[in-house]
Design a protein around this motif. Structure first.
Motif, PDB file in Angstrom:
ATOM      1  N   THR A 284      26.924  64.412 -37.131  1.00 52.43           N
ATOM      2  CA  THR A 284      27.144  63.931 -38.498  1.00 52.43           C
ATOM      3  C   THR A 284      25.814  63.950 -39.228  1.00 52.43           C
TER       4      THR A 284
ATOM      5  N   THR B 176      31.386  61.288 -48.480  1.00 56.83           N
ATOM      6  CA  THR B 176      31.521  62.330 -47.464  1.00 56.83           C
ATOM      7  C   THR B 176      31.884  63.634 -48.154  1.00 56.83           C
TER       8      THR B 176
ATOM      9  N   GLN C  82      32.439  58.425 -39.738  1.00 63.01           N
ATOM     10  CA  GLN C  82      32.743  59.844 -39.548  1.00 63.01           C
ATOM     11  C   GLN C  82      32.465  60.274 -38.112  1.00 63.01           C
TER      12      GLN C  82
END
Length: 493
Positions: A128, A174, A212
């Motif tokens: 991530t 995101t 995430q």
């Protein structure tokens, strides 16, 4: 047209961890040295940045161990992940000691080489990106360079890997949900969409990034957040301790965090070091595209695939042979002696193929000691017990296999017979490490170096140990020595 008035440069708000040089210790009183390993290289690139700008770096920005660990020393390789480290040692005369050779102080060189995972043993990556897109990142040496670094990382992804891209400014968001490594164009578009503006809600961005990472989490993957920032969290939770606690709690779930720093003027090195250490990750500084290519090219596996967690080193010196010792560097990584065997004490992570280098300066019994002699005979340095012709010390390395809670142990004596002369021409790796350590100590104005050991001597030491240099890193370092020699003295407050 009215002339444009000269611009006042922004205030320098860079912050570095306090790193007072380690003291000399009397072996009879304190025979044991314990520290957490450090494979970070942030200080090297940051020092290079200052020198390239014609400035002496702040003393606390110069972490000698991170200068040492920037280079490859060609240590002997371990043969199995079951025992993921091989230990190499050497002893040489200290070149900055007032008395070199057998009667003077000596350098103990310890090299720890990590196992390099074959491609077939590398687990899938669940990565991530956590990208600072606040207004402070809006310059070519920050977000623009970070985007180039991210694209280099994307180049390395395999079909079995996944990547999510998150960001934070006033808030968090995101731009890419966890996506398989086959969709590189989609990843590059997500990176290209990032723009710098607004405040810096770093804590909010961090919680979103962990969400995430958790969405694609699996125990058989390497679950890691890569944070790209100048470290200036000026909106939201900014207390280092609270951020450290949060990141440490997430580390316990199996999600690690590494930090890549960018920029100048407001670079928050202290905060980034604290967060990376709490996250079982690495901290690196990216000063230009070449450094990005290095970190996300040949060095990528070392930051991506762990081979050991909570790696600690302990050296016990033999008072029959060693009167005094000091550890060069690792000031921010020191541990108590009892921490070594305590598996609840956090320490550093080592990635595939990474190495760790540590240097001690020791004074043999009978040599020129630096701690003043004591008044009462029973308190003075004696020969002590043990075999004076045997061990100088005893090295122990404690580590955990990734994801495990119980540590394993490697032990190795440090030997050099008292009757054997110290080599005037130690191995090339040792001579190079000594040159790098001398450079760092000189930049910090460490009090333990002889005043007549100057830049010319450091340059000569480095020139004589360059050896094979396929990537030109040692040649660049030699040029850094020359540039540092010509810098004006550090301004006194």
């Amino acid at each position: 047209m009215r002339p444009i008035p000269p611009q006042t440069p922004p205030a320098d708000t860079e912050r570095y961890p306090d790193a007072t040089p380690n003291p000399v210790k009397r072996t009879a009183d304190q025979p044991v040295s314990t520290f957490s390993i450090d494979v970070d290289t942030a200080a090297y690139a940051n020092v290079r940045r200052f020198i390239d700008q014609g400035q002496r770096p702040p003393k606390d920005a110069v972490r000698v161990e991170e200068l040492l660990n920037y280079f490859d020393y060609g240590y002997a390789q371990p043969t199995s992940q079951a025992r993921p480290f091989a230990v190499t040692t050497a002893i040489a005369a200290s070149p900055w000691s007032p008395q070199g050779g057998q009667a003077g102080r000596q350098i103990v060189h310890i090299g720890l080489q990590g196992y390099e995972l074959p491609a077939g043993e590398q687990r899938p990556l669940n990565l991530t990106f956590l990208v600072d897109v606040s207004g402070s990142m809006g310059s070519a040496d920050k977000l623009d360079l970070a985007k180039q670094a991210m694209n280099l990382a994307i180049d390395r992804l395999r079909p079995q890997d996944t990547l999510a891209v998150t960001y934070y400014a006033e808030g968090a968001g995101t731009t890419l949900q966890p996506t398989p490594g086959t969709q590189k164009l989609k990843m590059r578009c997500a990176v290209a969409s990032l723009r710098a503006a607004g405040g810096t809600a770093g804590a909010t961005g961090m919680t979103n990034a962990y969400d995430q990472a958790q969405a694609s989490f699996a125990r058989d993957k390497v679950n890691r957040i890569l944070m790209f920032t100048d470290g200036d969290f000026n909106v939201g939770v900014t207390d280092n301790k609270r951020l450290e606690d949060y990141v440490a709690d997430k580390r316990a779930t199996g999600i690690y965090l590494s930090v890549y720093g960018f920029g100048r003027g407001n670079y928050q090195d202290a905060r980034m070091q604290a967060i990376a250490q709490a996250g079982n990750g690495t901290a690196a500084y990216v000063d230009d595209l070449n450094e990005a290519r290095r970190l996300f090219g040949p060095m990528f596996d070392r930051g991506a695939f762990p081979i050991a967690d909570d790696v600690k080193i302990q050296v016990e010196f033999n008072p029959a042979r060693v009167a005094e010792w000091r550890l060069i560097g690792y000031e921010t990584r020191l541990l108590n002696e009892e921490d070594f065997a305590n598996d609840r004490i956090d320490a550093g992570e080592v990635g595939s193929g990474a190495s760790v280098t540590a240097l001690y300066e020791i004074t043999p019994v009978g040599g020129p000691t630096q701690v003043p002699e004591r008044r009462y005979p029973d308190n003075r340095i004696g020969v002590g017990g043990g075999d004076p012709n045997g061990e100088i010390g005893f090295i122990q390395v404690r580590y955990k296999q990734p994801g495990e809670s119980r540590s394993e142990l490697i032990q190795q004596p440090l030997t050099n017979r008292a009757s054997a002369p110290v080599s005037a021409q130690p191995p090339e790796a040792t001579r190079w490490a000594i040159a790098v350590a001398a450079f760092g100590q000189k930049l910090r104005d460490d009090p333990w170096m002889a005043s007549d050991y100057g830049w010319d001597q450091i340059l000569e030491q480095a020139q004589g140990a360059r050896g094979e240099d396929p990537y030109g890193e040692r040649a660049e370092f030699v040029q850094m020595i020359r540039a540092a020699r010509d810098l004006p003295p550090r301004a006194t407050p």
